[in-house]
Write a protein that holds these residues in place. Structure first.
Motif, mmCIF file in Angstrom:
data_model
loop_
_atom_site.group_PDB
_atom_site.id
_atom_site.type_symbol
_atom_site.label_atom_id
_atom_site.label_comp_id
_atom_site.label_asym_id
_atom_site.label_seq_id
_atom_site.Cartn_x
_atom_site.Cartn_y
_atom_site.Cartn_z
ATOM 1 N N THR A 18 55.335 59.515 -40.723
ATOM 2 C CA THR A 18 55.485 58.643 -39.299
ATOM 3 C C THR A 18 55.737 59.539 -38.206
ATOM 4 N N ALA A 19 56.263 60.618 -38.591
ATOM 5 C CA ALA A 19 56.487 61.953 -37.343
ATOM 6 C C ALA A 19 54.984 62.531 -37.174
ATOM 7 N N ASN A 20 54.323 62.405 -38.155
ATOM 8 C CA ASN A 20 52.976 63.037 -37.752
ATOM 9 C C ASN A 20 52.064 62.230 -36.921
ATOM 10 N N LYS A 21 52.228 60.827 -36.983
ATOM 11 C CA LYS A 21 51.577 59.819 -36.476
ATOM 12 C C LYS A 21 52.283 59.853 -34.846
ATOM 13 N N ILE A 22 53.559 59.881 -34.560
ATOM 14 C CA ILE A 22 54.110 60.089 -33.474
ATOM 15 C C ILE A 22 53.555 61.107 -32.707
ATOM 16 N N LYS A 116 47.258 46.765 -19.672
ATOM 17 C CA LYS A 116 47.270 46.127 -21.003
ATOM 18 C C LYS A 116 47.140 47.422 -22.118
ATOM 19 N N LYS A 117 46.099 48.317 -21.657
ATOM 20 C CA LYS A 117 45.977 49.493 -22.749
ATOM 21 C C LYS A 117 47.127 50.393 -22.578
ATOM 22 N N LEU A 118 47.986 50.458 -21.373
ATOM 23 C CA LEU A 118 49.130 51.430 -21.474
ATOM 24 C C LEU A 118 50.225 50.568 -22.137
ATOM 25 N N ASP A 119 50.324 49.174 -21.915
ATOM 26 C CA ASP A 119 51.306 48.540 -22.800
ATOM 27 C C ASP A 119 51.121 48.679 -24.187
ATOM 28 N N ARG A 120 49.925 48.580 -24.677
ATOM 29 C CA ARG A 120 49.519 48.749 -26.023
ATOM 30 C C ARG A 120 49.968 50.082 -26.649
ATOM 31 N N MET A 121 49.466 51.018 -25.865
ATOM 32 C CA MET A 121 49.958 52.591 -26.229
ATOM 33 C C MET A 121 51.450 52.590 -26.304
ATOM 34 N N GLU A 123 53.691 50.422 -26.649
ATOM 35 C CA GLU A 123 54.240 49.625 -27.687
ATOM 36 C C GLU A 123 54.170 49.886 -29.047
ATOM 37 N N SER A 124 52.990 50.804 -29.263
ATOM 38 C CA SER A 124 52.677 51.397 -30.490
ATOM 39 C C SER A 124 53.384 52.668 -31.009
ATOM 40 N N LEU A 125 53.630 53.183 -29.698
ATOM 41 C CA LEU A 125 54.706 54.806 -29.966
ATOM 42 C C LEU A 125 55.881 54.161 -30.044
ATOM 43 N N GLY A 126 56.362 53.071 -29.281
ATOM 44 C CA GLY A 126 57.665 52.396 -29.430
ATOM 45 C C GLY A 126 58.094 52.097 -30.810
ATOM 46 N N CYS A 127 57.024 51.385 -31.262
ATOM 47 C CA CYS A 127 57.254 50.821 -32.840
ATOM 48 C C CYS A 127 57.374 52.211 -33.702
ATOM 49 N N LEU A 128 56.701 53.135 -33.391
ATOM 50 C CA LEU A 128 56.667 54.118 -34.344
ATOM 51 C C LEU A 128 57.917 54.905 -34.309
#
Length: 154
Positions: A18-22, A116-121, A123-128
């Motif tokens: 998960t740290a690598n993905k972040i 929308k793209k910024l929100d998805r990005m 959101e993804s980072l926030g979940c990680l």
């Protein structure tokens, strides 16, 4: 024989993945900044992401079999979690900055699509980041329980 994917549990070292993905997604998110803001914000932000992964990796190299190793591993895990919190705040500031001119973050000039793209990005980072915080806390808790059991046996 391998275990079916649906029956697998969370790996004890999942906090490393998960740290690598972040780190990777933070780099991708920072690439949306203009050159002007990138000079001001990108270096410190990616340094925080690097600190998350570096401390997690160092903690992962130690097994908490003695009190000294446990304390050292705990220090690395806590540093990783602290850097994660600081990274979350920094990325929030960058997100807010990007939302001032969302279409400037992408090649196309469609504001709705850019938002929308910024929100998805984000959101993804926030979940990680949330997942990593939970994983680090879980490792800390597991280590304490493991050391207690080990000390009781001795």
């Amino acid at each position: 024989m391998s275990v079916l994917k649906t029956r697998r549990g969370t790996s004890k070292a999942e906090f490393i993945n998960t740290a690598n993905k972040i780190y990777t997604e933070t780099l991708w998110f920072l690439s949306r900044l203009s050159a002007r803001y990138s000079r001001l914000l990108a270096t410190d932000t990616i340094h925080l992401a690097h600190e998350v992964i570096a401390n997690a990796e160092m903690a992962n190299t130690m097994s908490p079999v003695t009190q000294v190793r446990f304390e050292e591993r705990e220090r690395y895990l806590l540093r990783s979690r602290a850097a994660l919190g600081a990274l979350d705040v920094q990325l929030t500031h960058i997100y807010e900055l990007l939302m001032l001119n969302p279409e400037g973050a992408f090649e196309n000039k469609d504001k709705a699509g850019a938002v929308k793209k910024l929100d998805r990005m984000a959101e993804s980072l926030g979940c990680l980041i949330d997942d990593e915080g939970k994983l680090l806390t879980g490792v800390l808790k597991h280590d304490k329980e493991y050391l207690k059991r080990k000390l009781v046996k001795n």
